[in-house]
Design a protein around this motif. Structure first.
Motif, mmCIF file in Angstrom:
data_model
loop_
_atom_site.group_PDB
_atom_site.id
_atom_site.type_symbol
_atom_site.label_atom_id
_atom_site.label_comp_id
_atom_site.label_asym_id
_atom_site.label_seq_id
_atom_site.Cartn_x
_atom_site.Cartn_y
_atom_site.Cartn_z
ATOM 1 N N VAL A 282 47.962 42.777 34.876
ATOM 2 C CA VAL A 282 47.016 43.442 35.788
ATOM 3 C C VAL A 282 47.806 44.210 36.848
ATOM 4 C CG1 VAL A 282 45.288 43.040 37.581
ATOM 5 C CG2 VAL A 282 45.142 41.815 35.397
ATOM 6 N N ASP A 283 47.462 45.472 36.997
ATOM 7 C CA ASP A 283 48.226 46.348 37.885
ATOM 8 C C ASP A 283 47.289 47.288 38.649
ATOM 9 O OD1 ASP A 283 50.545 47.361 38.984
ATOM 10 O OD2 ASP A 283 51.554 47.519 37.043
ATOM 11 N N ASP B 41 43.445 48.564 38.006
ATOM 12 C CA ASP B 41 42.716 47.790 36.986
ATOM 13 C C ASP B 41 41.490 47.119 37.599
ATOM 14 O OD1 ASP B 41 44.386 48.303 34.836
ATOM 15 O OD2 ASP B 41 45.725 46.626 35.311
ATOM 16 N N ALA C 196 44.719 45.880 42.318
ATOM 17 C CA ALA C 196 43.631 46.049 41.355
ATOM 18 C C ALA C 196 42.302 45.950 42.109
ATOM 19 C CB ALA C 196 43.725 44.969 40.278
ATOM 20 N N TYR D 83 31.883 48.508 33.132
ATOM 21 C CA TYR D 83 33.348 48.670 33.211
ATOM 22 C C TYR D 83 33.970 48.157 31.909
ATOM 23 C CZ TYR D 83 32.308 48.852 38.223
ATOM 24 O OH TYR D 83 31.801 49.175 39.457
ATOM 25 N N ALA E 48 37.661 46.665 31.665
ATOM 26 C CA ALA E 48 38.130 45.622 32.604
ATOM 27 C C ALA E 48 39.231 44.792 31.955
ATOM 28 C CB ALA E 48 36.972 44.737 33.024
ATOM 29 N N LYS E 49 40.266 44.554 32.729
ATOM 30 C CA LYS E 49 41.483 43.969 32.141
ATOM 31 C C LYS E 49 41.445 42.440 32.078
ATOM 32 C CE LYS E 49 46.003 45.342 31.522
ATOM 33 N NZ LYS E 49 46.862 46.374 32.068
ATOM 34 N N ALA F 40 39.655 41.158 27.009
ATOM 35 C CA ALA F 40 40.069 40.932 28.403
ATOM 36 C C ALA F 40 40.717 39.546 28.505
ATOM 37 C CB ALA F 40 38.855 40.993 29.326
#
Ligand SMILES: Cc1ncc(COP(=O)(O)O)c(C=O)c1O
Length: 175
Positions: free
Chosen positions: A72-73, A76, A97, A123, A126-127, A153
């Motif tokens: 996650v960055d 995100d 994020a 969304y 979404a991560k 995810a």
């Protein structure tokens, strides 16, 4: 009736804690790590039936590490349940994020799977999802995990409040 407090630490009647603190000072195992941490990690892994456990300084840092491991960055989207302690959501911001909060389920008080499904419509990329087992109540993990798998995810369980909680007869304390 004996009260169980929500957040104050519980100490043993026997005074084990002071004994271990003294032992740590006496043997100069204050830093970096020592037999107590190694033993704790081993016992925790055995208790929750996982290959390995790692001790961190706080629940927040464990969640932060999990988000980093999930890749996650900046920019995100991470879904997080709305009724929780701020420590569930803070690490999302540490990664730059964006948290999107999912409302609660009447039955579990935790993340509502129907609303999670709705959120993925809005969304789709979404991560990660942070589901919480609040106050020792397990979230609806079968459904939540299924939805996460479907949308590719990463599912992170915030188990800071659920040491000893069981779901489908399995202990639930992973972060
Ligand atoms: C649900 C939940 N998540 C995360 C945390 C964060 O843990 P810590 O305060 O150790 O950073 C807490 C702390 O009480 C919590 O209750």
């Amino acid at each position: 009736m004996k009260k169980i407090y929500l957040s104050s630490p519980h100490m043993s009647d026997e005074g084990f804690e002071m004994q271990y603190i003294k032992e740590a000072f006496d043997t100069n195992w204050i830093a970096p790590l020592g037999a107590n941490v190694d033993g704790f990690e081993k016992e925790m892994a055995a208790l929750i039936d996982v290959r390995a456990a790692a001790s961190l300084i706080s629940g927040t840092s464990a969640l932060h590490m999990a988000l980093k491991a999930a890749g996650v960055d900046k920019g995100d989207i991470v879904f997080c349940q709305s009724l929780t302690f701020s420590g569930s959501a803070n690490p999302i911001i540490y990664q730059n994020a964006t948290p999107v909060f999912i409302d609660s389920d009447y039955e579990t008080w935790n993340m509502n799977p129907d609303l999670l499904e709705e959120a993925f419509k809005k969304y789709p990329g979404a991560k990660a999802v942070i589901a919480v087992h609040l106050y020792g109540l397990a979230a609806d993990m079968d459904r939540i995990a299924g939805i996460c798998r479907k949308h590719n995810a990463v599912l992170i369980e915030d188990a800071a409040e659920s040491l000893g909680t069981k779901y489908s007869r399995k202990l639930r304390h992973k972060v």
